[in-house]
Design an enzyme around this catalytic site. Structure first.
Site: not given
Ligand SMILES: *Cc1c(COP(=O)(O)O)cnc(C)c1O
Length: 389
Positions: A202, A52, A177, A104
């Site tokens: 992504k 974990r 991000d 997001y």
């Molecule tokens: C998809 C996304 C997230 C969250 O990611 P998950 O893997 O779906 O939890 C955060 N920030 C951005 C810009 C995203 O496109």
């Protein structure tokens, strides 16, 4: 391989050139053990205790992402949301944090809901406006500034170097991000950010077949150790197979991002040139875009594979366009090999900054002429004759 002496393409293609020492396999094995042997002296020779908290299955992907971001250390999470929320849960109730108005959607909801109930003082600001950020910072009280650039779904650009200087002057950390920019286009740590976050779901993985997140720190310290504790205790830990898939997807990241940027640029140019069915194209690569000058400074090699179009004829025409496409897939998410189209206002609901006529496009790896032709066909069927310019 010394990652500081080679290009990102070389780091990615060979996953740093690592070879499994025991078998000489050039692809890492998938470690699935949940627990590790304690030596007779009661110590753990491997430094691993329980999966974990940590898992050798993470090593390759973490090392590659860390090298691409030129950071101190990377940490994989079970999702982008697990990675992002760990940055806030490493703080204490009462701490003041700043986040963007345009960001997001799920993270914005979590900040307004759970994080606020838990006691964080969350304030949303226009992160495209350096003066607004400076006005909102409370020196000594603001602990974390969160930015997303380019930001969903308007592709607003934040000047990372300027935000880092402002945050640091107030005693706060800056987290970015960078999911949409990817480490191929922007390296936030070199611009002064303390933490970079990616939804590895992504572009990093790039095949729409796993959920994962990652943080990269510029340096070690009490904050980074607090983040590590959040992962180990809350258990937002990635699975072994997902970590293995991620190191596989990462090998083609440079090629995929380059292709997506090229096609997105072509699509943006095509639909922004006085198009009869498209009122506006939102893409930081367009010379007229609000954030273009900053994007040119901090994005290298492209402006990303994400853009939005505003359809003439309003919400009904936008929804009808999405209904009429044949090649583009109507689906949420981004950064996969297949191109996606989405009407964001209906996904986000009340309070969304997305105009009702906006369609978000994630450009994949199909031939760009096929993508343009499909969208042209869908727009022509959806936009009523009366509103065409
Ligand atoms: C998809 C996304 C997230 C969250 O990611 P998950 O893997 O779906 O939890 C955060 N920030 C951005 C810009 C995203 O496109």
């Amino acid at each position: 391989m010394d990652p500081s002496k080679v290009h990102p393409e070389t780091i990615a293609a060979q996953a740093l050139g690592q070879v499994d020492e025991r078998t000489r396999a050039i692809i890492p094995p998938i470690h699935v053990a949940t627990t590790y042997l304690r030596d007779p002296d009661n110590q753990y020779r491997s430094g691993r205790v329980y999966a974990r908290a940590d898992n050798p299955a993470f090593d390759t992907a973490e090392a590659v992402i860390c090298a691409l971001e030129r950071g101190h250390q990377a940490m994989l999470f079970a999702s982008g949301m697990a990675a992002a929320t760990a940055c806030f849960q490493a703080l204490a109730p009462g701490d003041h944090v700043l986040a963007p108005r345009v960001m997001y959607w799920s993270l914005r909801n979590w900040l307004a809901g759970f994080a606020t109930q838990w006691g964080l003082q969350v304030e949303l600001v226009d992160m495209a406006d350096p003066a607004a950020l400076r006005a909102a910072l409370k020196p000594g009280r603001t602990k974390l500034v969160w930015v997303e650039t380019p930001a969903n779904p308007l592709w607003t650009v934040t000047d990372i170097a300027d935000a880092a200087a402002a945050a640091h002057a107030a005693g706060a950390l800056l987290a970015v991000d960078s999911t949409v920019a990817t480490p191929m286009l922007t390296q936030p740590l070199a611009l002064g950010a303390d933490i970079v976050m990616h939804a590895a779901t992504k572009y990093l993985n790039g095949h729409s077949d796993l959920i994962a997140g990652v943080l990269v720190a510029r340096e070690d310290g009490a904050y980074w150790q607090a983040v590590r504790k959040v992962r180990a205790q809350l258990g937002g830990t990635l699975g072994s197979f997902e970590a293995w898939l991620l190191q596989r997807g990462l090998r083609t990241l440079p090629l995929r991002v380059r292709a997506a940027c090229e096609s997105a640029g072509r699509i943006a140019a095509h639909f922004s040139a006085q198009h009869p069915h498209v009122g506006e194209v939102l893409y930081p690569g367009l010379p007229g875009a609000a954030g273009h000058e900053v994007a040119k400074r901090q994005m290298h090699g492209g402006f990303g594979g994400m853009l939005s179009i505003r359809v003439r004829g309003g919400e009904a025409a936008a929804v009808a366009t999405a209904a009429n496409v044949q090649l583009w897939k109507r689906a949420t998410s981004l950064g996969g090999t297949e191109s996606l189209i989405e009407h964001r206002a209906s996904v986000e609901g009340a309070g969304t900054p997305a105009p009702a006529d906006l369609l978000r496009l994630s450009v994949g790896l199909e031939h760009v002429d096929d993508l343009i032709a499909d969208l042209e066909r869908a727009l022509a069927r959806a936009v009523p004759e009366a509103v065409r310019a």
